[in-house]
Design a protein around this motif. Structure first.
Motif, PDB file in Angstrom:
ATOM      1  N   ALA A 144       0.869  -1.170   0.000  1.00 42.70           N
ATOM      2  CA  ALA A 144       0.000   0.000   0.000  1.00 42.70           C
ATOM      3  C   ALA A 144       0.910   1.225   0.000  1.00 42.70           C
ATOM      4  O   ALA A 144       1.542   1.527   1.003  1.00 42.70           O
ATOM      5  N   PRO A 148      -0.556   6.177   5.177  1.00 41.52           N
ATOM      6  CA  PRO A 148      -1.817   5.906   5.880  1.00 41.52           C
ATOM      7  C   PRO A 148      -2.214   7.067   6.784  1.00 41.52           C
ATOM      8  O   PRO A 148      -1.359   7.758   7.348  1.00 41.52           O
ATOM      9  N   LEU A 152      -5.830   4.712  11.411  1.00 39.23           N
ATOM     10  CA  LEU A 152      -6.058   3.516  10.605  1.00 39.23           C
ATOM     11  C   LEU A 152      -5.698   2.268  11.404  1.00 39.23           C
ATOM     12  O   LEU A 152      -4.596   2.165  11.941  1.00 39.23           O
ATOM     13  N   ARG A 174      -2.950   0.916  15.962  1.00 37.57           N
ATOM     14  CA  ARG A 174      -3.342   1.929  14.983  1.00 37.57           C
ATOM     15  C   ARG A 174      -2.158   2.807  14.580  1.00 37.57           C
ATOM     16  O   ARG A 174      -1.189   2.936  15.324  1.00 37.57           O
ATOM     17  N   THR A 204      -2.282  -3.715   7.020  1.00 35.09           N
ATOM     18  CA  THR A 204      -3.668  -3.292   7.132  1.00 35.09           C
ATOM     19  C   THR A 204      -4.509  -4.154   6.200  1.00 35.09           C
ATOM     20  O   THR A 204      -3.987  -4.770   5.273  1.00 35.09           O
ATOM     21  N   ARG A 205      -5.795  -4.203   6.470  1.00 37.68           N
ATOM     22  CA  ARG A 205      -6.704  -5.039   5.662  1.00 37.68           C
ATOM     23  C   ARG A 205      -7.642  -4.121   4.892  1.00 37.68           C
ATOM     24  O   ARG A 205      -8.357  -3.298   5.479  1.00 37.68           O
ATOM     25  N   ARG A 206      -7.637  -4.251   3.574  1.00 32.61           N
ATOM     26  CA  ARG A 206      -8.478  -3.419   2.717  1.00 32.61           C
ATOM     27  C   ARG A 206      -9.136  -4.292   1.662  1.00 32.61           C
ATOM     28  O   ARG A 206      -8.464  -5.076   0.985  1.00 32.61           O
ATOM     29  N   ASP A 207     -10.455  -4.146   1.545  1.00 31.38           N
ATOM     30  CA  ASP A 207     -11.222  -4.924   0.560  1.00 31.38           C
ATOM     31  C   ASP A 207     -10.960  -6.418   0.692  1.00 31.38           C
ATOM     32  O   ASP A 207     -10.840  -7.150  -0.300  1.00 31.38           O
ATOM     33  N   ARG A 209      -8.297  -8.022   1.750  1.00 33.28           N
ATOM     34  CA  ARG A 209      -6.943  -8.542   1.600  1.00 33.28           C
ATOM     35  C   ARG A 209      -5.966  -7.728   2.438  1.00 33.28           C
ATOM     36  O   ARG A 209      -6.172  -6.539   2.694  1.00 33.28           O
ATOM     37  N   TRP A 210      -4.898  -8.381   2.867  1.00 35.51           N
ATOM     38  CA  TRP A 210      -3.871  -7.739   3.666  1.00 35.51           C
ATOM     39  C   TRP A 210      -2.872  -7.027   2.760  1.00 35.51           C
ATOM     40  O   TRP A 210      -2.495  -7.535   1.705  1.00 35.51           O
ATOM     41  N   GLU A 211      -2.428  -5.852   3.203  1.00 37.93           N
ATOM     42  CA  GLU A 211      -1.441  -5.075   2.470  1.00 37.93           C
ATOM     43  C   GLU A 211      -0.353  -4.595   3.426  1.00 37.93           C
ATOM     44  O   GLU A 211      -0.606  -4.386   4.620  1.00 37.93           O
ATOM     45  N   LEU A 213       1.860  -1.715   4.712  1.00 37.00           N
ATOM     46  CA  LEU A 213       1.959  -0.256   4.761  1.00 37.00           C
ATOM     47  C   LEU A 213       3.400   0.207   4.924  1.00 37.00           C
ATOM     48  O   LEU A 213       3.754   1.328   4.556  1.00 37.00           O
TER      49      LEU A 213
END
Length: 237
Positions: A144, A148, A152, A174, A204-207, A209-211, A213
């Motif tokens: 990502a 951030p 987050l 966070r 972090t988890r978005r949509d 899936r893990w990404e 940062l």
């Protein structure tokens, strides 16, 4: 928030005492939220223990089929006062209790500017990209690249000094802010993690899936510090 300086990195580089209590380990804070996680499950199976015979052990994450990111200071040997040769590095996926699922060696690695920045305290450039000799059978964690926002939800996992045989994660932390050292951006967070977590991915988890940062590199009195993924993403082959 006061920007972190070089002393934060030096806290990770300082040689550990023969016996240290949890209270003496930097980066854990008043409340230690670390819990063991299953190394066969996502996203933890994409994390690895990075070690050599002369350097410290650290944590890394697979961000391309044959590419692991970790902290540059993890490749510096205080014993030889040199960077560890690539051929001396071992990357262990699925590590738990002295056993592992996959062992991969390193062909070469790239630093910010190919020098010994591990000794300079330059936390903003404290990253290393390890090119593996073979493709491990684990999924790649995407990056990502946007910085951030504060607040987050994130997670941090690593092979901590006091729990070196288990992958431990803080999954309830966070992002707390941003900073910069020498013009290089940093991400501040409140995840529990100490020596050995260096190079561990801030996730972090978005949509669904893990990404990744960024990667953990240092600790401080007010916040822990990560190099954002955008800093090393532009150096990917």
């Amino acid at each position: 928030m006061k920007a972190p300086g070089a002393a934060l990195l030096l806290a990770l580089l300082a040689p550990p005492a023969l016996a240290q209590s949890r209270a003496e380990l930097p980066g854990l804070g008043a409340v230690d939220r670390r819990v063991p996680v299953a190394v066969a499950e996502e996203p933890w199976r994409s994390l690895a223990k990075v070690q050599s015979s002369t350097g410290p052990h650290c944590t890394g994450a697979l961000i391309a089929p044959r590419l692991v990111v970790t902290a540059a200071h993890c490749l510096y040997s205080k014993h030889t006062q040199r960077m560890v040769p690539a051929q001396a590095l071992h990357v262990l996926f699925g590590y738990q209790g002295g056993t592992f699922r996959t062992h991969v060696t390193v062909e070469r690695y790239a630093l910010d500017d190919a020098d010994d920045r591990a000794r300079t305290g330059a936390v903003g450039t404290d990253w290393a990209l390890l090119t593996l000799s073979a493709e491990p059978p684990v999924p790649v964690l995407p990056l990502a690249v946007q910085l951030p926002p504060p607040g987050l939800p994130v997670a941090l996992a690593g092979f901590n000094q006091d729990k070196a045989q288990r992958l431990m994660a803080d999954t309830a932390c966070r992002v707390t802010g941003r900073a910069a050292v020498g013009g290089a951006p940093l991400v501040l967070h409140d995840c529990s993690g100490t020596r050995g977590t260096s190079g561990g991915p801030l996730l972090t988890r978005r949509d669904g899936r893990w990404e990744v940062l960024g990667i953990a590199v240092a600790v401080g009195a007010e916040a822990n510090v990560a190099v954002p993924a955008a800093t090393f993403a532009r150096h990917l082959p």
